[in-house]
Motif scaffolding. Structure first.
Motif, PDB file in Angstrom:
ATOM      1  N   LEU A  27     -19.987 -42.134  17.281  1.00 12.91           N
ATOM      2  CA  LEU A  27     -20.101 -40.851  17.973  1.00 12.91           C
ATOM      3  C   LEU A  27     -20.819 -40.982  19.311  1.00 12.91           C
ATOM      4  N   HIS A  28     -21.848 -41.813  19.354  1.00 15.02           N
ATOM      5  CA  HIS A  28     -22.685 -41.897  20.550  1.00 15.02           C
ATOM      6  C   HIS A  28     -22.203 -42.949  21.556  1.00 15.02           C
ATOM      7  N   LEU A  29     -21.549 -44.012  21.071  1.00 17.30           N
ATOM      8  CA  LEU A  29     -21.222 -45.120  21.956  1.00 17.30           C
ATOM      9  C   LEU A  29     -19.726 -45.321  22.196  1.00 17.30           C
ATOM     10  N   CYS A  30     -18.895 -44.893  21.262  1.00 17.64           N
ATOM     11  CA  CYS A  30     -17.481 -45.265  21.334  1.00 17.64           C
ATOM     12  C   CYS A  30     -16.534 -44.127  21.712  1.00 17.64           C
ATOM     13  N   LEU A  31     -16.957 -42.886  21.526  1.00 10.97           N
ATOM     14  CA  LEU A  31     -16.038 -41.786  21.817  1.00 10.97           C
ATOM     15  C   LEU A  31     -15.852 -41.606  23.325  1.00 10.97           C
ATOM     16  N   HIS A  32     -14.609 -41.557  23.713  1.00 11.83           N
ATOM     17  CA  HIS A  32     -14.259 -41.283  25.115  1.00 11.83           C
ATOM     18  C   HIS A  32     -14.321 -39.775  25.340  1.00 11.83           C
ATOM     19  N   PRO A  33     -14.659 -39.315  26.546  1.00 11.75           N
ATOM     20  CA  PRO A  33     -14.721 -37.863  26.802  1.00 11.75           C
ATOM     21  C   PRO A  33     -13.453 -37.112  26.422  1.00 11.75           C
ATOM     22  N   THR A  34     -12.301 -37.778  26.498  1.00 15.51           N
ATOM     23  CA  THR A  34     -11.051 -37.088  26.148  1.00 15.51           C
ATOM     24  C   THR A  34     -11.001 -36.686  24.682  1.00 15.51           C
ATOM     25  N   ALA A  35     -11.794 -37.361  23.844  1.00 13.62           N
ATOM     26  CA  ALA A  35     -11.823 -37.004  22.425  1.00 13.62           C
ATOM     27  C   ALA A  35     -12.293 -35.571  22.239  1.00 13.62           C
ATOM     28  N   TYR A  36     -13.185 -35.128  23.109  1.00  8.35           N
ATOM     29  CA  TYR A  36     -13.671 -33.752  23.070  1.00  8.35           C
ATOM     30  C   TYR A  36     -12.790 -32.832  23.911  1.00  8.35           C
ATOM     31  N   ILE A  37     -12.377 -33.312  25.066  1.00  2.07           N
ATOM     32  CA  ILE A  37     -11.573 -32.479  25.968  1.00  2.07           C
ATOM     33  C   ILE A  37     -10.260 -32.072  25.307  1.00  2.07           C
ATOM     34  N   PHE A  38      -9.604 -33.022  24.642  1.00  3.34           N
ATOM     35  CA  PHE A  38      -8.296 -32.736  24.057  1.00  3.34           C
ATOM     36  C   PHE A  38      -8.370 -31.776  22.876  1.00  3.34           C
ATOM     37  N   LEU A  39      -9.564 -31.557  22.320  1.00  2.00           N
ATOM     38  CA  LEU A  39      -9.696 -30.554  21.257  1.00  2.00           C
ATOM     39  C   LEU A  39      -9.369 -29.171  21.805  1.00  2.00           C
ATOM     40  N   SER A  40      -9.714 -28.947  23.078  1.00  4.27           N
ATOM     41  CA  SER A  40      -9.455 -27.641  23.693  1.00  4.27           C
ATOM     42  C   SER A  40      -7.969 -27.400  23.909  1.00  4.27           C
ATOM     43  N   PHE A  41      -7.165 -28.452  23.809  1.00 10.31           N
ATOM     44  CA  PHE A  41      -5.725 -28.299  24.023  1.00 10.31           C
ATOM     45  C   PHE A  41      -5.061 -27.508  22.903  1.00 10.31           C
ATOM     46  N   ALA A  42      -5.807 -27.221  21.830  1.00 16.38           N
ATOM     47  CA  ALA A  42      -5.272 -26.358  20.775  1.00 16.38           C
ATOM     48  C   ALA A  42      -4.941 -24.981  21.339  1.00 16.38           C
ATOM     49  N   ALA A  43      -5.595 -24.614  22.445  1.00 13.89           N
ATOM     50  CA  ALA A  43      -5.326 -23.324  23.082  1.00 13.89           C
ATOM     51  C   ALA A  43      -3.949 -23.276  23.729  1.00 13.89           C
ATOM     52  N   LEU A  44      -3.257 -24.406  23.808  1.00 12.90           N
ATOM     53  CA  LEU A  44      -1.905 -24.425  24.371  1.00 12.90           C
ATOM     54  C   LEU A  44      -0.926 -23.613  23.533  1.00 12.90           C
ATOM     55  N   VAL A  45      -1.333 -23.201  22.334  1.00 13.50           N
ATOM     56  CA  VAL A  45      -0.448 -22.353  21.526  1.00 13.50           C
ATOM     57  C   VAL A  45      -0.203 -21.000  22.202  1.00 13.50           C
ATOM     58  N   PHE A  46      -1.027 -20.663  23.212  1.00 16.75           N
ATOM     59  CA  PHE A  46      -0.811 -19.425  23.957  1.00 16.75           C
ATOM     60  C   PHE A  46       0.224 -19.596  25.072  1.00 16.75           C
ATOM     61  N   VAL A  47       0.629 -20.840  25.342  1.00 15.48           N
ATOM     62  CA  VAL A  47       1.652 -21.075  26.355  1.00 15.48           C
ATOM     63  C   VAL A  47       3.011 -20.684  25.776  1.00 15.48           C
ATOM     64  N   PRO A  48       3.744 -19.798  26.441  1.00 16.37           N
ATOM     65  CA  PRO A  48       5.043 -19.370  25.900  1.00 16.37           C
ATOM     66  C   PRO A  48       6.056 -20.514  25.870  1.00 16.37           C
ATOM     67  N   ASN A  49       6.818 -20.563  24.792  1.00 15.61           N
ATOM     68  CA  ASN A  49       7.955 -21.481  24.677  1.00 15.61           C
ATOM     69  C   ASN A  49       7.578 -22.922  25.012  1.00 15.61           C
ATOM     70  N   TYR A  50       6.600 -23.423  24.284  1.00 14.42           N
ATOM     71  CA  TYR A  50       6.101 -24.791  24.471  1.00 14.42           C
ATOM     72  C   TYR A  50       6.212 -25.520  23.134  1.00 14.42           C
ATOM     73  N   PRO A  51       6.606 -26.801  23.137  1.00 14.19           N
ATOM     74  CA  PRO A  51       6.658 -27.557  21.864  1.00 14.19           C
ATOM     75  C   PRO A  51       5.241 -27.838  21.361  1.00 14.19           C
ATOM     76  N   TYR A  52       4.725 -26.956  20.526  1.00 15.28           N
ATOM     77  CA  TYR A  52       3.310 -26.984  20.173  1.00 15.28           C
ATOM     78  C   TYR A  52       2.884 -28.253  19.434  1.00 15.28           C
ATOM     79  N   GLU A  53       3.812 -28.958  18.811  1.00 21.10           N
ATOM     80  CA  GLU A  53       3.442 -30.204  18.130  1.00 21.10           C
ATOM     81  C   GLU A  53       2.880 -31.247  19.093  1.00 21.10           C
ATOM     82  N   VAL A  54       3.234 -31.122  20.384  1.00 22.03           N
ATOM     83  CA  VAL A  54       2.719 -32.060  21.384  1.00 22.03           C
ATOM     84  C   VAL A  54       1.195 -31.993  21.462  1.00 22.03           C
ATOM     85  N   ILE A  55       0.630 -30.854  21.101  1.00 22.29           N
ATOM     86  CA  ILE A  55      -0.827 -30.701  21.092  1.00 22.29           C
ATOM     87  C   ILE A  55      -1.477 -31.829  20.299  1.00 22.29           C
ATOM     88  N   PHE A  56      -0.874 -32.185  19.194  1.00 20.06           N
ATOM     89  CA  PHE A  56      -1.469 -33.181  18.306  1.00 20.06           C
ATOM     90  C   PHE A  56      -1.306 -34.598  18.850  1.00 20.06           C
TER      91      PHE A  56
END
Length: 218
Positions: free
Chosen positions: A9-38
């Motif tokens: 958690l302290h030494l190996c996690l890249h910042p994107t590990a946290y940033i990409f969690l916010s991409f769950a909000a992409l479900v509000f984007v109309p007509n988007y392939p939501y599986e790409v979020i994962f």
């Protein structure tokens, strides 16, 4: 094991590990392939493993007074924790979308709606990624590219299959699509099935990763 998890958690996690969690909000984007979020969650694993390689993390971990098999387990458990968070966020934000938007705006013309079935699909995608990536990665932790590309191709092929099912089968286009309040039992069954597949695939991934890492000479 707990100390190894803290190290991850302290030494190996890249910042994107946290940033990409916010991409769950992409479900509000109309007509988007939501599986790409994962997939973005999978991409963050690649960045984390690359960071670990450049910092000599595997050699450092092997020099610690810990069991060798705990090293891959700690990394995978941290990844599983992040994956569970993104699945939970997708489910919660999808439910919020269903509550605040009209039903006609909730329908996704590019794939499944942001409902429980989406979470089930995401769980299957992440489980497949874990199975294909981690055993290959821990066989030779200095070679990240081929394991990731292999797993990423499989994930996108599976996303394509889910999209085809959405438009070609009544099960996905009608029963499992739309608001959670419609056909709730079927969507809940899909969610349970997806989570069960995720647990099984991730457990097999852990077992294979430990077995292969034992043979790795750091």
């Amino acid at each position: 094991m707990l100390n190894l998890i803290k190290k991850e958690l302290h030494l190996c996690l890249h910042p994107t590990a946290y940033i990409f969690l916010s991409f769950a909000a992409l479900v509000f984007v109309p007509n988007y392939p939501y599986e790409v979020i994962f997939f973005f969650s999978c991409l963050s694993v690649f960045f984390c493993c690359m960071k670990a390689r450049e910092n000599g993390d595997i050699a450092f971990s092997c020099a610690l007074p810990v069991k060798k098999e705990h090293i891959p387990l700690a990394k995978i458990l941290v990844v599983i924790g992040l994956q569970c968070i993104v699945l939970l966020l997708a489910g919660i934000i999808g439910a919020i979308k269903g509550a605040v938007l009209p039903a006609e705006q909730y329908v996704n013309q590019a794939g499944i709606s942001a409902n429980l079935t989406l979470v089930a699909n995401g769980a299957i995608l992440l489980g497949v990624f874990n199975l294909l990536f981690f055993p290959r990665y821990f066989k030779a932790p200095d070679k990240i590219g081929v394991p990731f590309v292999t797993a990423a191709i499989a994930v996108f092929l599976l996303i394509g299959i889910f999209m085809v099912l959405r438009f070609t089968t009544p099960l996905y286009s009608i029963t499992l699509n739309g608001l959670n309040t419609v056909n709730t039992g079927a969507k809940a069954a899909a969610l349970i099935t997806g989570i069960a597949i995720y647990v099984v695939l991730s457990a097999v991934s852990c077992k294979l990763s430990v077995s292969r890492f034992r043979k790795f000479d750091a």
